[in-house]
Write an enzyme that holds these catalytic residues in place. Sequence first.
Site, mmCIF file in Angstrom:
data_model
loop_
_atom_site.group_PDB
_atom_site.id
_atom_site.type_symbol
_atom_site.label_atom_id
_atom_site.label_comp_id
_atom_site.label_asym_id
_atom_site.label_seq_id
_atom_site.Cartn_x
_atom_site.Cartn_y
_atom_site.Cartn_z
ATOM 1 N N GLU A 224 8.206 39.218 35.635
ATOM 2 C CA GLU A 224 6.852 39.826 36.432
ATOM 3 C C GLU A 224 7.158 41.320 36.624
ATOM 4 O OE1 GLU A 224 4.272 37.922 35.987
ATOM 5 O OE2 GLU A 224 4.625 35.858 36.416
ATOM 6 N N ARG A 228 4.534 43.534 34.344
ATOM 7 C CA ARG A 228 3.495 44.164 35.044
ATOM 8 C C ARG A 228 3.665 45.539 35.524
ATOM 9 N NH1 ARG A 228 0.053 39.326 38.034
ATOM 10 N NH2 ARG A 228 1.445 37.546 37.111
ATOM 11 N N ASP A 362 6.571 31.419 26.083
ATOM 12 C CA ASP A 362 5.656 32.296 25.444
ATOM 13 C C ASP A 362 6.272 33.769 24.877
ATOM 14 O OD1 ASP A 362 5.783 33.360 28.208
ATOM 15 O OD2 ASP A 362 3.779 33.667 28.411
ATOM 16 N N GLU A 518 -5.540 34.854 27.745
ATOM 17 C CA GLU A 518 -4.827 34.522 26.500
ATOM 18 C C GLU A 518 -5.671 34.413 25.357
ATOM 19 O OE1 GLU A 518 -3.981 32.992 29.206
ATOM 20 O OE2 GLU A 518 -2.047 34.088 29.723
ATOM 21 N N THR A 605 3.291 41.898 26.796
ATOM 22 C CA THR A 605 2.661 40.611 27.196
ATOM 23 C C THR A 605 1.791 40.520 28.226
ATOM 24 O OG1 THR A 605 3.014 38.317 27.244
ATOM 25 C CG2 THR A 605 4.574 39.646 28.570
#
Length: 614
Positions: A224, A228, A362, A518, A605
Amino acid sequence: MPSGCYMSDGILFASLLLSSALEMYSPKKPAMHSRRQVRWPALLFFIFASLMLLNHSPYSFLPSPPKYTSSQKTCPSTPPYPPLLPVPNSGFNWRRIETKNPVKSFTSLPKATKKKDKLPRIQYGFEKEESTALYGKVMQKRRLAAVKAAFTRCWASYKDRAWLKDELTPVSGSSKTTFGGWGATLVDSLDTLWIMDLKQEFEEAVSAVVEVDFKPDGVINMFETTIRYLGGLLSAYDLTDCKDSRLLSKAIELGDMIYASFDTPNRMPITRWDSAKASKGQNQTAAASGIIAELASFSLEFTRLSQLTGDMRYYDAVTRVTNVLADQQMKTNIPGLWPVGIDVETPDLTQDTQFSLGAMADSAYEYLGKTYQLLHGTKAAFQYKNMYNAAMDAVIRHMLFRPMVPDEADILMPTTVRASSPKSVHQDHTAQHLVCFVGGMLALGGRLFENETHVEYGRRVTDACVWSYQNAPNGIMPEMFSMPSCPSHTPCVYDATKEQVHPGFTSVSDARYILRPEAIESVFYMYRITGDPLYQDIAWEMFQAIDSKSRTDFANAAIRNVMADGEGEKEDSMESFWLAETLKYFYLMFCEPGVLSLDEWVFNTEAHPFRLGV
Ligand SMILES: *[C@@H]1O[C@H](CO)[C@@H](O)[C@H](O)[C@H]1NC(C)=O
Ligand SMILES: *[C@@H]1O[C@H](CO)[C@@H](O)[C@H](O)[C@H]1NC(C)=O
């Protein structure tokens, strides 16, 4: 090409003026893949009215330049040499921590090839259709304004009530710490501020980000943190044309922290990382039980960081991980795919039996094609191409099922699979909102590697998510559910006697909608890749359903049960991806398609666009 998309006040005014009238003529529910009927007299009237208004409004797509702290003219065309260093400050310096497991020689980025445009064209040739009706243009502007209004409303509350904190709590109007306490929403939103032409807010946010100290703080989720924070910083830097060096300096500081989590005997990263322990110089090893997405999702951010700084440590670090992935890809229970659970300490990625494209897997797959693209399809990038192709062959063969639905729609949903051997593979017919990114991944991959079959599979997967939105009771797809399935990918007759909680939904194990991106992400890819304007109408329906159901006094909140009737209970949560991803993709749906073209940018992503440079 402009990197921002916005409208002048005149256009905004014109759009709003026409909005109520236009509403009467917009279809309530766009049917999949059928052209919209427009009433001609109304159309002519609006063209006329819009022309009048357009003629009287200043109309410009050139962003006003903010103040920069460096005189750099544009992004580098080769990695800088000597490598760039962060500007010294009083914050914690991860470079000073002694390396326990030094690297003897570093793999460097492949040399840029002379031949430009090596990669095939990704986006549909929109420019051929410059003369599309003004009616449509005004409608898109109006939609654009609605998305921007949703963003600015949330941003104002974040500024008022949660400034510098990770997240705003949208029901109680307070804040919470979820990702290290470095201002997750602040950093994650930087590029959206830029793209929406909120340049003053952008400037204010960057000034605040400069003060963030990436100091040790207990156990951190490095996945993360990378997607991010590092993604957010790199993207904002790229959007300024690499002019605001404060952002790169911050990205290097954070990159150095993340790099310290790779200091293990086998140079595999520790993805749930005790930063306090590491900062004291203690020995560390990678986890014996890890998750594939967390191991394999550094490649895009670290490659871009090496391209921009000339410091090859980051590219070298991900190359070591990629080599392990490549070595073991064909040795698993489904050759081509890696199981969700892995042993990073050994490393051994072949043992586990559960396979998925959703949560915890993913981006391991998503980043294969995208890293190839960021490396411009150079020879060194062929490893990523081969891995992508092997993975997608297996995805198409094993991971998709055709839901048995009332309208017999031609859709394919990715699902979770158990495989104790390559000969014993079982699908469970569950669906997850998170897995909806697969549509975009296949469509992008299909263009990148010139395989139309993948584009077509991308369409069918995207349409499965769109179908779930359109056929759920409130127009919003739930987080996790099961669907009745056809025996193969070919059509089958709907059986209404099958037990279901709602037509097409066998059961719903998690009925929340947590403001996820998504589905709109894949709709965005399909729109940019096929040019089909119907996707804009689909997106608008989705946006209206989500915004109206998730709105609170302060912002937007996760919805507890999208399958229930009525107003619906909300959770006190607004993840930073709502501003970073969901609203950005919605916004880009109604922008000129040349803005952040998929031929010039690649999105990480977390929806952070990186420039396809160097
Ligand atoms: C830490 O790791 C290094 C290198 O692997 C090793 O030489 C050293 O003995 C270790 N120290 C401790 C306290 O385990
Ligand atoms: C396209 O993809 C499919 C499925 O992955 C594969 O079977 C086929 O060989 C590919 N075609 C080309 C031309 O690469």
